[in-house]
Design a protein around this motif. Structure first.
Motif, mmCIF file in Angstrom:
data_model
loop_
_atom_site.group_PDB
_atom_site.id
_atom_site.type_symbol
_atom_site.label_atom_id
_atom_site.label_comp_id
_atom_site.label_asym_id
_atom_site.label_seq_id
_atom_site.Cartn_x
_atom_site.Cartn_y
_atom_site.Cartn_z
ATOM 1 N N LYS A 113 16.496 26.184 6.279
ATOM 2 C CA LYS A 113 17.872 26.153 5.775
ATOM 3 C C LYS A 113 18.242 24.709 5.483
ATOM 4 O O LYS A 113 18.314 23.884 6.392
ATOM 5 N N ARG A 114 18.456 24.424 4.212
ATOM 6 C CA ARG A 114 18.802 23.062 3.813
ATOM 7 C C ARG A 114 20.291 22.828 3.937
ATOM 8 O O ARG A 114 21.082 23.764 3.989
ATOM 9 N N GLN A 115 20.677 21.573 3.965
ATOM 10 C CA GLN A 115 22.090 21.206 4.093
ATOM 11 C C GLN A 115 22.906 21.619 2.880
ATOM 12 O O GLN A 115 24.108 21.829 2.974
ATOM 13 N N ASP A 116 22.261 21.778 1.730
ATOM 14 C CA ASP A 116 22.987 22.191 0.528
ATOM 15 C C ASP A 116 23.150 23.707 0.433
ATOM 16 O O ASP A 116 23.632 24.235 -0.559
ATOM 17 N N GLY A 117 22.716 24.431 1.483
ATOM 18 C CA GLY A 117 22.888 25.877 1.535
ATOM 19 C C GLY A 117 21.696 26.679 1.058
ATOM 20 O O GLY A 117 21.657 27.896 1.240
ATOM 21 N N LYS A 118 20.714 26.044 0.460
ATOM 22 C CA LYS A 118 19.526 26.762 -0.014
ATOM 23 C C LYS A 118 18.649 27.147 1.158
ATOM 24 O O LYS A 118 18.549 26.426 2.142
ATOM 25 N N GLU A 119 18.004 28.319 1.043
ATOM 26 C CA GLU A 119 17.068 28.799 2.063
ATOM 27 C C GLU A 119 15.707 29.040 1.426
ATOM 28 O O GLU A 119 15.623 29.535 0.310
ATOM 29 N N PHE A 120 14.671 28.676 2.156
ATOM 30 C CA PHE A 120 13.305 28.935 1.738
ATOM 31 C C PHE A 120 12.634 29.726 2.841
ATOM 32 O O PHE A 120 12.744 29.381 4.024
ATOM 33 N N LYS A 121 11.938 30.792 2.461
ATOM 34 C CA LYS A 121 11.261 31.647 3.435
ATOM 35 C C LYS A 121 9.778 31.667 3.109
ATOM 36 O O LYS A 121 9.384 31.586 1.947
ATOM 37 N N GLY A 122 8.989 31.768 4.152
ATOM 38 C CA GLY A 122 7.545 31.796 3.953
ATOM 39 C C GLY A 122 6.840 32.365 5.167
ATOM 40 O O GLY A 122 7.459 32.835 6.120
ATOM 41 N N HIS A 123 5.533 32.258 5.144
ATOM 42 C CA HIS A 123 4.690 32.894 6.138
ATOM 43 C C HIS A 123 3.457 32.022 6.350
ATOM 44 O O HIS A 123 3.019 31.340 5.428
ATOM 45 N N PHE A 124 2.959 31.999 7.573
ATOM 46 C CA PHE A 124 1.732 31.241 7.861
ATOM 47 C C PHE A 124 0.974 31.924 8.986
ATOM 48 O O PHE A 124 1.496 32.776 9.693
ATOM 49 N N SER A 125 -0.276 31.555 9.133
ATOM 50 C CA SER A 125 -1.116 32.072 10.220
ATOM 51 C C SER A 125 -1.356 30.963 11.223
ATOM 52 O O SER A 125 -1.749 29.858 10.848
ATOM 53 N N LEU A 126 -1.123 31.251 12.489
ATOM 54 C CA LEU A 126 -1.417 30.319 13.572
ATOM 55 C C LEU A 126 -2.851 30.574 13.991
ATOM 56 O O LEU A 126 -3.211 31.710 14.346
ATOM 57 N N LEU A 127 -3.698 29.560 13.911
ATOM 58 C CA LEU A 127 -5.102 29.691 14.264
ATOM 59 C C LEU A 127 -5.373 28.965 15.572
ATOM 60 O O LEU A 127 -4.842 27.888 15.808
ATOM 61 N N ARG A 128 -6.184 29.548 16.382
ATOM 62 C CA ARG A 128 -6.593 28.913 17.654
ATOM 63 C C ARG A 128 -8.062 28.638 17.636
ATOM 64 O O ARG A 128 -8.851 29.308 17.110
#
Length: 57
Positions: free
Chosen positions: A42-57
């Motif tokens: 969530k940016r200060q200008d109100g824009k939102e970016f959504k995404g996905h990632f994989s946590l690897l061990r």
């Protein structure tokens, strides 16, 4: 800026601000499983970016 990390079941894992350290792959001091996670920025200008990632061990 605010970063939110969420697990596959919709549970909020962590929220941190832009200047904070970040996330080390733990929850309550315990390592989380290698899995898929989602994030919302969530940016200060109100824009939102959504995404996905994989946590690897």
């Amino acid at each position: 800026m605010e970063f939110c990390i969420i697990n596959r079941y919709g549970k909020l894992i962590i929220i941190f601000k832009g200047l904070d350290f970040g996330w080390d792959g733990t929850l309550n001091g315990k390592l989380l499983f290698a899995d898929d996670y989602w994030f919302v920025v969530k940016r200060q200008d109100g824009k939102e970016f959504k995404g996905h990632f994989s946590l690897l061990r």
